[in-house]
Scaffold this motif. Structure first.
Motif, PDB file in Angstrom:
ATOM      1  N   ASP A 131       0.825  -1.203   0.000  1.00  0.00           N
ATOM      2  CA  ASP A 131       0.000   0.000   0.000  1.00  0.00           C
ATOM      3  C   ASP A 131       0.862   1.256   0.000  1.00  0.00           C
ATOM      4  OD1 ASP A 131      -2.273  -1.607   0.168  1.00  0.00           O
ATOM      5  OD2 ASP A 131      -2.283  -1.557   2.358  1.00  0.00           O
ATOM      6  N   ASN A 289      -5.296   8.817   1.062  1.00  0.00           N
ATOM      7  CA  ASN A 289      -5.714   8.219   2.331  1.00  0.00           C
ATOM      8  C   ASN A 289      -6.299   9.273   3.267  1.00  0.00           C
ATOM      9  OD1 ASN A 289      -5.319   5.436   2.232  1.00  0.00           O
ATOM     10  ND2 ASN A 289      -3.347   5.459   3.265  1.00  0.00           N
ATOM     11  N   GLU A 290      -5.444  10.190   3.723  1.00  0.00           N
ATOM     12  CA  GLU A 290      -5.940  11.131   4.716  1.00  0.00           C
ATOM     13  C   GLU A 290      -4.991  12.290   4.953  1.00  0.00           C
ATOM     14  OE1 GLU A 290      -3.113   9.176   5.875  1.00  0.00           O
ATOM     15  OE2 GLU A 290      -4.606   7.815   6.737  1.00  0.00           O
ATOM     16  N   THR A 327     -11.146   5.564   0.873  1.00  0.00           N
ATOM     17  CA  THR A 327      -9.974   4.682   0.746  1.00  0.00           C
ATOM     18  C   THR A 327      -9.189   4.644   2.044  1.00  0.00           C
ATOM     19  OG1 THR A 327      -9.750   4.980  -1.632  1.00  0.00           O
ATOM     20  CG2 THR A 327      -7.731   4.447  -0.428  1.00  0.00           C
ATOM     21  N   THR A 330      -9.702   2.491   5.832  1.00  0.00           N
ATOM     22  CA  THR A 330      -9.108   1.252   6.336  1.00  0.00           C
ATOM     23  C   THR A 330      -7.652   1.444   6.751  1.00  0.00           C
ATOM     24  OG1 THR A 330      -8.787   0.635   4.018  1.00  0.00           O
ATOM     25  CG2 THR A 330     -10.602  -0.398   5.177  1.00  0.00           C
ATOM     26  N   ALA A 331      -7.194   2.688   6.727  1.00  0.00           N
ATOM     27  CA  ALA A 331      -5.815   2.974   7.137  1.00  0.00           C
ATOM     28  C   ALA A 331      -5.827   3.562   8.558  1.00  0.00           C
ATOM     29  CB  ALA A 331      -5.160   3.905   6.112  1.00  0.00           C
ATOM     30  N   TYR A 332      -5.245   4.701   8.760  1.00  0.00           N
ATOM     31  CA  TYR A 332      -5.097   5.269  10.111  1.00  0.00           C
ATOM     32  C   TYR A 332      -6.456   5.451  10.789  1.00  0.00           C
ATOM     33  CZ  TYR A 332      -2.347   8.102  13.498  1.00  0.00           C
ATOM     34  OH  TYR A 332      -1.693   8.594  14.597  1.00  0.00           O
ATOM     35  N   SER A 335      -7.615   2.504  12.677  1.00  0.00           N
ATOM     36  CA  SER A 335      -6.907   2.316  13.948  1.00  0.00           C
ATOM     37  C   SER A 335      -7.448   3.259  15.016  1.00  0.00           C
ATOM     38  CB  SER A 335      -5.416   2.584  13.762  1.00  0.00           C
ATOM     39  OG  SER A 335      -4.886   1.837  12.698  1.00  0.00           O
TER      40      SER A 335
ATOM     41  N   LEU D 301       4.268   3.189  11.948  1.00  0.00           N
ATOM     42  CA  LEU D 301       3.683   2.490  13.081  1.00  0.00           C
ATOM     43  C   LEU D 301       4.759   1.878  13.961  1.00  0.00           C
ATOM     44  CD1 LEU D 301       1.022   0.877  10.846  1.00  0.00           C
ATOM     45  CD2 LEU D 301       0.436   1.943  13.001  1.00  0.00           C
ATOM     46  N   ASP D 319       0.131   3.163  17.018  1.00  0.00           N
ATOM     47  CA  ASP D 319       0.797   4.403  17.407  1.00  0.00           C
ATOM     48  C   ASP D 319       1.574   4.178  18.698  1.00  0.00           C
ATOM     49  OD1 ASP D 319      -0.089   5.960  15.327  1.00  0.00           O
ATOM     50  OD2 ASP D 319      -1.280   7.330  16.548  1.00  0.00           O
ATOM     51  N   ARG D 380      10.655   0.045  11.743  1.00  0.00           N
ATOM     52  CA  ARG D 380      11.401   0.721  10.695  1.00  0.00           C
ATOM     53  C   ARG D 380      11.943   2.070  11.159  1.00  0.00           C
ATOM     54  NH1 ARG D 380       8.366   1.359   5.463  1.00  0.00           N
ATOM     55  NH2 ARG D 380       6.415   1.064   6.592  1.00  0.00           N
TER      56      ARG D 380
HETATM   57  N1  LIG Z   1      -1.671   4.082  13.934  1.00  0.00           N
HETATM   58  C1  LIG Z   1      -1.874   3.923  12.642  1.00  0.00           C
HETATM   59  O1  LIG Z   1      -2.701   3.114  12.244  1.00  0.00           O
HETATM   60  C2  LIG Z   1      -1.111   4.720  11.641  1.00  0.00           C
HETATM   61  C3  LIG Z   1      -1.409   4.546  10.326  1.00  0.00           C
HETATM   62  N2  LIG Z   1      -0.749   5.239   9.354  1.00  0.00           N
HETATM   63  C4  LIG Z   1      -1.200   5.016   7.988  1.00  0.00           C
HETATM   64  O2  LIG Z   1      -0.151   4.651   7.173  1.00  0.00           O
HETATM   65  C5  LIG Z   1      -0.332   5.243   5.909  1.00  0.00           C
HETATM   66  C6  LIG Z   1       0.974   5.315   5.215  1.00  0.00           C
HETATM   67  O3  LIG Z   1       1.315   4.027   4.842  1.00  0.00           O
HETATM   68  P1  LIG Z   1       2.831   3.598   4.777  1.00  0.00           P
HETATM   69  O4  LIG Z   1       3.623   4.664   4.197  1.00  0.00           O
HETATM   70  O5  LIG Z   1       2.852   2.263   4.144  1.00  0.00           O
HETATM   71  O6  LIG Z   1       3.164   3.523   6.299  1.00  0.00           O
HETATM   72  P2  LIG Z   1       3.488   2.271   7.241  1.00  0.00           P
HETATM   73  O7  LIG Z   1       4.625   1.558   6.712  1.00  0.00           O
HETATM   74  O8  LIG Z   1       3.597   2.785   8.614  1.00  0.00           O
HETATM   75  O9  LIG Z   1       2.258   1.284   7.093  1.00  0.00           O
HETATM   76  C7  LIG Z   1       0.952   1.622   7.287  1.00  0.00           C
HETATM   77  C8  LIG Z   1       0.106   0.390   7.208  1.00  0.00           C
HETATM   78  O10 LIG Z   1      -1.150   0.812   6.709  1.00  0.00           O
HETATM   79  C9  LIG Z   1      -1.511   0.047   5.585  1.00  0.00           C
HETATM   80  N3  LIG Z   1      -2.308   0.897   4.700  1.00  0.00           N
HETATM   81  C10 LIG Z   1      -1.933   2.027   4.079  1.00  0.00           C
HETATM   82  N4  LIG Z   1      -2.991   2.525   3.393  1.00  0.00           N
HETATM   83  C11 LIG Z   1      -4.033   1.684   3.608  1.00  0.00           C
HETATM   84  C12 LIG Z   1      -5.377   1.684   3.188  1.00  0.00           C
HETATM   85  N5  LIG Z   1      -5.877   2.671   2.447  1.00  0.00           N
HETATM   86  N6  LIG Z   1      -6.172   0.696   3.602  1.00  0.00           N
HETATM   87  C13 LIG Z   1      -5.706  -0.296   4.377  1.00  0.00           C
HETATM   88  N7  LIG Z   1      -4.434  -0.342   4.809  1.00  0.00           N
HETATM   89  C14 LIG Z   1      -3.601   0.666   4.426  1.00  0.00           C
HETATM   90  C15 LIG Z   1      -0.248  -0.432   5.011  1.00  0.00           C
HETATM   91  O11 LIG Z   1      -0.436  -1.624   4.288  1.00  0.00           O
HETATM   92  C16 LIG Z   1       0.588  -0.671   6.252  1.00  0.00           C
HETATM   93  O12 LIG Z   1       0.298  -1.908   6.826  1.00  0.00           O
HETATM   94  C17 LIG Z   1      -0.934   6.578   6.226  1.00  0.00           C
HETATM   95  O13 LIG Z   1      -1.645   7.117   5.141  1.00  0.00           O
HETATM   96  C18 LIG Z   1      -1.797   6.256   7.394  1.00  0.00           C
HETATM   97  O14 LIG Z   1      -3.110   5.963   6.970  1.00  0.00           O
HETATM   98  C19 LIG Z   1       0.234   6.113   9.658  1.00  0.00           C
HETATM   99  C20 LIG Z   1       0.576   6.340  11.001  1.00  0.00           C
HETATM  100  C21 LIG Z   1      -0.080   5.656  12.092  1.00  0.00           C
END
Ligand SMILES: NC(=O)C1=CN([C@@H]2O[C@H](COP(=O)(O)OP(=O)(O)OC[C@H]3O[C@@H](n4cnc5c(N)ncnc54)[C@H](O)[C@@H]3O)[C@@H](O)[C@H]2O)C=CC1
Ligand SMILES: NC(=O)C1=CN([C@@H]2O[C@H](COP(=O)(O)OP(=O)(O)OC[C@H]3O[C@@H](n4cnc5c(N)ncnc54)[C@H](O)[C@@H]3O)[C@@H](O)[C@H]2O)C=CC1
Ligand SMILES: NC(=O)C1=CN([C@@H]2O[C@H](COP(=O)(O)OP(=O)(O)OC[C@H]3O[C@@H](n4cnc5c(N)ncnc54)[C@H](O)[C@@H]3O)[C@@H](O)[C@H]2O)C=CC1
Ligand SMILES: NC(=O)C1=CN([C@@H]2O[C@H](COP(=O)(O)OP(=O)(O)OC[C@H]3O[C@@H](n4cnc5c(N)ncnc54)[C@H](O)[C@@H]3O)[C@@H](O)[C@H]2O)C=CC1
Lengths: 456, 456, 456, 456
Positions: A131, A289-290, A327, A330-332, A335, D301, D319, D380
């Motif tokens: 992703d 994403n956000e 979109t 399902t990311a941050y 959580s 993360l 987080d 990471r």
């Molecule tokens: N506590 C949390 O859940 C946090 C989440 N994030 C998310 O990480 C995203 C950035 O991704 P990376 O650069 O890969 O960072 P990352 O390497 O820290 O991984 C973020 C995780 O979120 C997943 N992901 C990303 N976009 C997604 C989506 N639209 N739906 C479902 N899963 C998704 C990735 O597969 C990965 O497992 C940010 O846009 C944010 O949404 C960032 C910081 C904290």
């Protein structure tokens, strides 16, 4: 192959590079490429997905592999070689960091440049990774309203956005390359060893790209109505404003980690418009994403005033606030406790991150609402962090604000060109099933998010 | 007043009732009334709310007070008297139970009937009570695609859906009555002591809608472009199917508690269509808050298979499942942990009620998705309960299913009549502020739901 | 075998049954059995679990299989036969419904009766089934402070409370039977084909409990310090009071579904104490999972006033309220959003079920706090439902209240007898690992609840 | 007053400071003070709160006002003057930063020093400010098992931990000062205009604690059994370990923001014990709210392996993770979705901060469980942040771990001295109501947290 390469260069008006050194030959400048071909997206009565329709065959393909992952780089080499040998008129583009790593392994010239030039040149993007790689690819177009279609391959662990398994790359590529061509393709799954022989008729903008381009790909009959399905993912437009109300987007940090230490790539002249007052309009940043505002390393709670549609909604006292696309649900946002939203829902999601009350529930707003996040005077910390799609873009201080709204998506202007959204090529079953309306979302919830995973 | 009543009856072609007893005089049958006048709703470039535009003045007003609340009944009497004296050509309609309670207090005839006739006769609904009263009013039209505008007064404790305070009823009424009339109204806030003297063209079915109807309401100049703002609330279409796939909506219990013990009022002939196979089409039930399937008195968990867009999503093991409109997102869904959704968002919300896993997050789907809830073979209890907007409608057993999708809203057909949704009259500030786009939602979150209520 | 049976009867002083019919022979009355042997529980410095120590070998074993599950009944027969042949002096007891189903399959007499007699007779309980079966077994002792140890076998699908796989029953049984005997057992895992030859002192009420009882079980050397580990699960004491403050527990419905239609089994005389006023003290009901008050089939929200430690905490407007033990934290409370609590935590958990505010967070209270739930005058429905451990016990109306507090657990009285809690035999690894402190909780979270199940 | 000051100094053996400059006179060194008087805490049969019992009158009072808040500093001056004039033999101590701000405003000498000396000298702490000030005061004792009683005044906005309104300071002070003295106090609510005239036996280290000390405070009869109620708040013991398993607590940053840039104050020799191996034992850090491990400014993360009772529980991808006391359950843990826990519950709470799965529910564990948080190899980012009670203490990298368990609380050793916990003086109603068991918790939930704040 060298002879072919020379011919190709001559015919495409890039011959002047030919006289340079071997080195120059291998990494050419993206600015030399023909301009982008913008596809059409057709609505279907039986599906909420769109059909991809190329007016003429795509020529300039950006390949974005995951960073720091040697195995993925090898796969990118394999993929590039396949395309070069089966679809010889295509130009393969890489980000600079990747290009310099990879060019030695490729026996043909590749293209690269500062990402500034990508939006006007790239027809199609292929990502190899998770992703994060898709987010990085999309971020290369984050200042632009029109993003090329993205074909994403997941490598190893599945992501949520990635669509195709890398093993399927030959079929996936052919499907998207031929999409909407009306050229029959008979052996979609078979080997494609024979090069094209005929030219093809293609009017288009300035695209030389005739129909023959496709016809020459012999034995690739896909059935005349076969087209790749596109999920157009909504984005958010983000503007950061200083205490005086001036947009400071142009001073923010670049999105792409491929160039983490560079300043934001300058806005290319062609997208600089003039506002009513004669000032150049600062382009919006786009999030797939956000948008997050967060206390970051600051030990104290962030305090942010939230306005919705010009009305004061609330003072958020929290680790942070995020505004997410469907979109990004399902990311941050997930959580942080947010709801999961189907990507075709026209909404944006405001989710608090650890808010200090019992009563801050996440909110869904129509995508065309305007939300403003203003850094309150009550903040005790120095600055709050603003991130887009997981990349820190700015530190904001008291009085600064972030304005967010949904990007307009659809056909605009006299020529009805599509604008807005990130067009993602959806994995088809490969069975030629016309009426298939599977956007893969339900499958993703179950297989990847372990949605409602049974107990016991 | 008796003489007036007689005149009025004579001139309105209802003289045949005149020979009946005084008793009959006072509660007349709704079927005698002229047919409904369907308003237009205009989009505005500056607002996401619609503007109400009557083609001719409304004539038939259904007044729905809260049940079992004597003070509210008194207010309804006051309201009815005001309307009768200031807008003399209007017909006031009440549900049967209310009509028999109230008619003694009113010195003029009122109308009532089985609710079956309401959809073809009622121009406008006024509710006096809380959210439950609005839900009850809407449920009178739950089998119909076209609901009349609803003007809602909250009495005492504020509800979330109620818009106007009862004290404002004179202004509120005038505003909605005149809406879109292009007749100037000068003294919107002032007293309205002078009654109308002229009759107005009351043309029955195809009302010519003369401007005179409004013009006679002297001194009521509102500015020619002044119009009531309408928030069109989305509804869900619900069909209950037995084990053989046959729709059993027609056998379900009535929605209105005003007639709790009656069977479902028969579908009036005019809405009975024929399907392709020649069978009459069973009308959908419409929910303004939500559809709930719940274990009810059953001590064991309910087990329901959930399908989204024809794909199996999950087996829910829970107290229940609810599918909510954006409007309903602040009702039961909120209690069950769901997200709060702005009513103009085109989405529906699937929220589990006490699901027995750690991983059943609430979901938002595009409003046009089809969701099916099927009673699993694994259920141990006898039956599950199905409720719409808080009223139990059916007990469903193994193999039965409930199909839910969003109602289509907009202008359809050759004559561009509006269909779908529940048009709710939004409270204006009374300041004549044209560009005001306040849908009241942000205010409601703060004042009523105590959204993000500060700690400390 | 008949000869044995006769001998056994004669030697145990039950000869008077001998003259009855064969039928009577096979199901004897529990009242004929010697009185219960109450075990000790020893604290260990290295473990938070207790060690089971029998003063003399257990004699009366209640076997509780899942209801309506033929395969489980077969397993119960197999288990009973094994015990009868290897541990011949034991008496096997079944609930009446089960006894009448099963006695034909067993070539030796079994015991049964109304559950009233169980608390004074049963030394040890073995359950075969899921969590529901354990709850049912515990409910047979819900009026009593001292519950015999429960050895639970899960059949097929794993439950959360079940400890042992049925395949392990021989080892499990021997371990618990010998626990604390100080008799060496050498071949814990091996076959136990040789039956005991000597009788042992079975001294009725105050059984002297000679070591010989165990010693005769040849070849069963377990190492002298080996003892079964006991997890003492906390219970809640529940009293239901009418509008006049009178305890109505005695009028509530029975807990056990095995006797669903019977009235509550009368309180046996020995537990009837006198209060200060000379009235008999009504026994408390005990919950091992939770006490729930719920709107049930009532469409309207329940309104319940909640008091904690005699102070008014809040008016809950909700589907219901539950007060859970730590054990119950993974049952209904979990579905309602509650926290997961380790069973040894001295706390009770107040969890709202779909409360109608944004700000009703679940609460943990010290186990010795007193909580009162009072049915508010504002309720519109007829009655609310009260359930204990998933079984409906009462309908409560306006003014009635439910008082809940944690049961006191520990050694009380002059003779230091253990009282309180449900002693559950924890599955050992079978490796003789002395210091093992695994209460199985972490494993249960991961394997059964899919706690934090990884995404992707 | 100057003459008094000299006398006091002479009699208390501090005369050697007398010859120094006026400046030195005004801020004296804490090391010159007599040693701490440790109070007893008595259990009560009717209350879960403890009763404070001074063996002899407290002498050394640390006053901790909120930082950077001029109005609070003024109140601290007022408070200090009152104590000095009414209770003349007391020594008032301030942190260095505060002392240098405040000494000019006070016409008598005050004491200060590096916080290292506080634990052996301070009898009683009074805080003026919000929750943050109480946390800061407690943090001055974070390396010590025995914390003096804390009397907390909230200034302006109410906090959740603060007990007394500043306006009540005279009554509050007298009550805590006299607590357990058995000296009658007659006019608790009245004015205290007459100062004490006699000195009292101030016997240095092992103060004999004569009743005369209190008796001289004329007119302060409280009833002989009157005592301040103490809520003993549980703390967590925290150890940070490097990749080699070595405890690095001694190298962490200081807790108090009053000395934010100083290194951790050296462990005073008297608390340095020797372990079995002859190494000095590193003291634990104690948290009154929580221990947090968080990604901080790291965009990725955090990945943390969580062990409970030596068993691997889960890999948290989030987080951050926090482990909270019951007291801290209304702080960060509440924002992260955790349950609210009554402070007397013997539990600790593990709450994820934005964990990236659907199935990471918060957990309550017995307070004596051992929890280990280990920084996973998969991280990471460079390092994760460790905070205690909202203050960053360390950055931890891959392989490092944090060990957390509940502090033992109660009477230990031969002399039965109380150890563990933070003794907080609970606000009494001032009505002399003996049996009052109000710990203020229910009130705090409603008034400060707006628990279950009604809707509508
Ligand atoms: N506590 C949390 O859940 C946090 C989440 N994030 C998310 O990480 C995203 C950035 O991704 P990376 O650069 O890969 O960072 P990352 O390497 O820290 O991984 C973020 C995780 O979120 C997943 N992901 C990303 N976009 C997604 C989506 N639209 N739906 C479902 N899963 C998704 C990735 O597969 C990965 O497992 C940010 O846009 C944010 O949404 C960032 C910081 C904290
Ligand atoms: N646990 C819960 O929260 C439950 C909620 N309900 C809700 O009650 C509704 C029926 O309402 P009544 O007949 O008045 O039943 P009711 O008398 O039980 O009241 C339900 C409450 O919900 C409020 N409400 C209704 N619709 C709302 C909306 N759209 N937004 C915000 N608040 C709203 C009402 O003002 C009232 O306070 C159902 O449609 C359902 O949504 C029904 C059962 C349980
Ligand atoms: N929405 C929900 O989650 C509801 C849950 N229940 C729970 O069911 C219990 C009664 O169980 P049954 O008679 O078997 O009813 P049931 O057949 O409806 O099953 C309840 C489910 O809860 C599980 N369960 C029971 N106690 C548990 C525990 N302590 N920890 C983890 N899982 C547990 C059972 O294995 C079963 O899967 C009640 O005490 C109540 O806790 C009851 C009604 C609704
Ligand atoms: N997102 C969040 O909720 C965050 C919360 N915190 C909390 O702040 C605490 C430090 O407090 P400050 O130094 O004053 O930082 P601060 O100035 O950022 O304020 C934290 C807020 O938490 C309140 N608070 C502190 N302890 C509390 C308790 N036990 N119960 C109820 N409310 C409480 C304070 O009154 C204040 O409103 C930390 O121990 C942590 O619990 C820290 C960071 C983020």
């Amino acid at each position: 192959m060298p002879s072919f390469r020379i011919a190709s260069l001559a015919s495409s008006g890039l011959a002047r590079s030919f006289t340079t050194t071997a080195r120059r030959l291998e990494i050419r400048d993206v600015s030399e490429l023909p301009n982008r071909i913008v596809p059409n997206y057709k609505n279907s009565p039986t599906s909420s997905l769109l059909s991809l329709e190329w007016p003429s065959p795509p020529r300039n393909v950006l390949i974005v592999p995951k960073l720091y992952a040697p195995l993925v780089i090898s796969s990118a080499v394999e993929f590039a070689k396949h395309i070069h040998s089966e679809y010889p008129n295509l130009h393969l583009i890489f980000e600079q960091r990747i290009a310099s790593t990879i060019h030695d392994s490729l026996p043909f010239p590749i293209y690269s440049s500062d990402p500034t030039h990508f939006p006007t040149k790239i027809d199609l993007v292929a990502t190899l990774g998770g992703d994060g790689t898709i987010l990085r690819a999309a971020s290369l177009f984050s200042l632009h309203a029109s993003v090329p279609p993205i074909l994403s391959f997941s490598m190893g662990t599945l992501g949520f956005l990635g669509e195709w398994k890398f093993e399927e790359y030959k079929r996936a590529w052919r499907e998207v390359y031929m999409s909407g061509s009306r050229v029959g393709v008979s052996d979609l799954q078979g080997p494609h060893t024979q090069a094209a022989t005929n030219g093809w008729n293609d009017g288009g903008n300035d695209a030389v790209g005739t129909r023959e381009g496709w016809a020459t790909i012999r034995g690739k009959n896909m059935g005349t109505t076969r087209a790749s399905k596109i999920l157009l993912r909504h984005r958010l437009k983000v503007g950061v404003y200083d205490e005086n109300g001036a947009n400071i987007n142009a001073h923010l940090m670049p999105t792409s980690t491929a160039a983490l230490t560079q300043p934001l790539h300058p806005v290319p002249p062609e997208i600089k418009e003039l506002s009513n007052t004669g000032e150049p309009v600062v382009p919006d940043l786009h999030a797939i994403n956000e948008l997050v505002i967060h206390r970051g390393p600051n030990p104290h709670l962030a305090i942010v005033d939230v306005y919705v549609g010009n009305r004061f909604l609330t003072e958020a006292v929290a680790d942070g606030i995020l505004i997410s696309t469907p979109t990004g649900s399902t990311a941050y946002s997930l959580s942080a406790g947010g709801t999961i939203i189907h990507p075709l829902t026209k909404t944006m999601l405001l989710t608090p991150i650890c808010a200090r009350t019992l009563s801050f529930r996440h909110l869904c707003l129509p995508l065309n609402k305007k939300v403003v996040l203003k850094v309150s005077k009550k903040n005790r910390g120095r600055e709050l962090e603003v991130s887009i799609d997981g990349k820190r873009r700015a530190g904001v201080t008291i009085g600064m604000e972030i304005r967010v709204t949904g990007e307009v998506v659809g056909q605009v202007g006299d020529d009805d060109t599509w604008t807005g959204g990130v067009p993602c090529v959806i994995r088809s079953s490969g069975q030629g099933d016309e009426g298939d309306d599977d956007d893969g979302w339900v499958g993703g919830l179950n297989e990847r998010l372990k949605f409602n995973y049974p107990v016991g």
